[in-house]
Design a protein around this motif. Sequence first.
Motif, PDB file in Angstrom:
ATOM      1  N   HIS A  14       1.058  -1.104   0.001  1.00 17.44           N
ATOM      2  CA  HIS A  14       0.146  -0.113  -0.199  1.00 17.44           C
ATOM      3  C   HIS A  14       0.657   1.214   0.353  1.00 17.44           C
ATOM      4  O   HIS A  14       2.070   1.329  -0.389  1.00 17.44           O
ATOM      5  CB  HIS A  14      -1.079   0.106   1.090  1.00 17.44           C
ATOM      6  CG  HIS A  14      -0.403   0.730   2.598  1.00 17.44           C
ATOM      7  ND1 HIS A  14      -0.536   0.722   3.653  1.00 17.44           N
ATOM      8  CD2 HIS A  14       1.150   0.281   2.489  1.00 17.44           C
ATOM      9  CE1 HIS A  14      -0.344   1.443   4.473  1.00 17.44           C
ATOM     10  NE2 HIS A  14       0.487   0.823   4.523  1.00 17.44           N
ATOM     11  N   CYS A  33       4.633   5.424   5.514  1.00 13.20           N
ATOM     12  CA  CYS A  33       3.477   4.324   4.631  1.00 13.20           C
ATOM     13  C   CYS A  33       3.491   5.268   3.617  1.00 13.20           C
ATOM     14  O   CYS A  33       2.399   4.713   3.124  1.00 13.20           O
ATOM     15  CB  CYS A  33       2.817   4.604   5.562  1.00 13.20           C
ATOM     16  SG  CYS A  33       2.660   2.694   6.517  1.00 13.20           S
ATOM     17  N   HIS A  39       5.377  -0.441  -0.524  1.00 13.01           N
ATOM     18  CA  HIS A  39       6.110  -0.825   0.617  1.00 13.01           C
ATOM     19  C   HIS A  39       5.236  -2.230   1.026  1.00 13.01           C
ATOM     20  O   HIS A  39       3.642  -1.971   1.094  1.00 13.01           O
ATOM     21  CB  HIS A  39       6.410  -0.304   2.368  1.00 13.01           C
ATOM     22  CG  HIS A  39       5.506   0.381   2.738  1.00 13.01           C
ATOM     23  ND1 HIS A  39       4.639   1.644   2.203  1.00 13.01           N
ATOM     24  CD2 HIS A  39       4.769   0.089   3.313  1.00 13.01           C
ATOM     25  CE1 HIS A  39       3.535   1.845   3.062  1.00 13.01           C
ATOM     26  NE2 HIS A  39       3.873   1.337   3.776  1.00 13.01           N
ATOM     27  N   HIS A  41       2.917  -4.959   4.017  1.00 11.85           N
ATOM     28  CA  HIS A  41       2.775  -5.005   5.561  1.00 11.85           C
ATOM     29  C   HIS A  41       2.235  -6.642   5.132  1.00 11.85           C
ATOM     30  O   HIS A  41       1.079  -7.109   4.914  1.00 11.85           O
ATOM     31  CB  HIS A  41       1.429  -4.127   6.133  1.00 11.85           C
ATOM     32  CG  HIS A  41       2.069  -3.015   6.163  1.00 11.85           C
ATOM     33  ND1 HIS A  41       3.306  -3.034   7.224  1.00 11.85           N
ATOM     34  CD2 HIS A  41       2.013  -2.189   5.713  1.00 11.85           C
ATOM     35  CE1 HIS A  41       3.350  -0.900   7.380  1.00 11.85           C
ATOM     36  NE2 HIS A  41       2.801  -0.763   6.324  1.00 11.85           N
ATOM     37  N   GLU A 126      -1.578  -3.690  11.384  1.00 13.68           N
ATOM     38  CA  GLU A 126      -0.512  -4.204  10.948  1.00 13.68           C
ATOM     39  C   GLU A 126       0.517  -4.204  10.681  1.00 13.68           C
ATOM     40  O   GLU A 126       1.400  -4.588   9.449  1.00 13.68           O
ATOM     41  CB  GLU A 126      -0.632  -2.045  10.136  1.00 13.68           C
ATOM     42  CG  GLU A 126      -0.216  -1.545   8.857  1.00 13.68           C
ATOM     43  CD  GLU A 126       0.394  -0.247   8.654  1.00 13.68           C
ATOM     44  OE1 GLU A 126      -0.540   0.043   8.252  1.00 13.68           O
ATOM     45  OE2 GLU A 126       0.664   0.317   9.171  1.00 13.68           O
TER      46      GLU A 126
HETATM   47 NI    NI Z   1       2.424   0.811   5.467  1.00 13.38          NI
END
Ligand code: NI
Length: 136
Positions: A14, A33, A39, A41, A126
């Motif tokens: 995301h 983020c 990247h 998770h 997350e």
């Molecule tokens: Ni993230």
Amino acid sequence: MIYITRRETFSAAHRMFREGWPDEKNLEIFGKCSNPEWHGHNYVLNVTVKGDIREDLGFFINLSTLKKIIHEMVIEKVDHRNLNTEVEFMKGKIATTENLAIAIWNELKPVIEMYGAKLHCVRISETENNTIEYYG
Ligand code: NI
């Protein structure tokens, strides 16, 4: 009333950002983020449903049914996907875990109710340290 929680995991990419903001501004507001090159998770999803036990069965929803619903409605759509670009129920939303929890709630609620159960909570981690809970 009995509460049952099913745990599932999925991996997804995301980016949290606002269209039109420069990368520096997105970094300031959304932190790491907001990386423009994406990247991922390893998300942990806990879905809690509630209901009254049926005396003739000793349960109110079969756990394999709950697993199947979560897989079909959520996991198959998000696992190894890009939440921003590939997931229909996240289209047009900032890909925060908060928005993801609400979107997953909206996907699951009508189907779980079809089986006579009620959705109680969608909980998403997350990272090990950050967990979001949505109760509708
Ligand atoms: Ni993230």
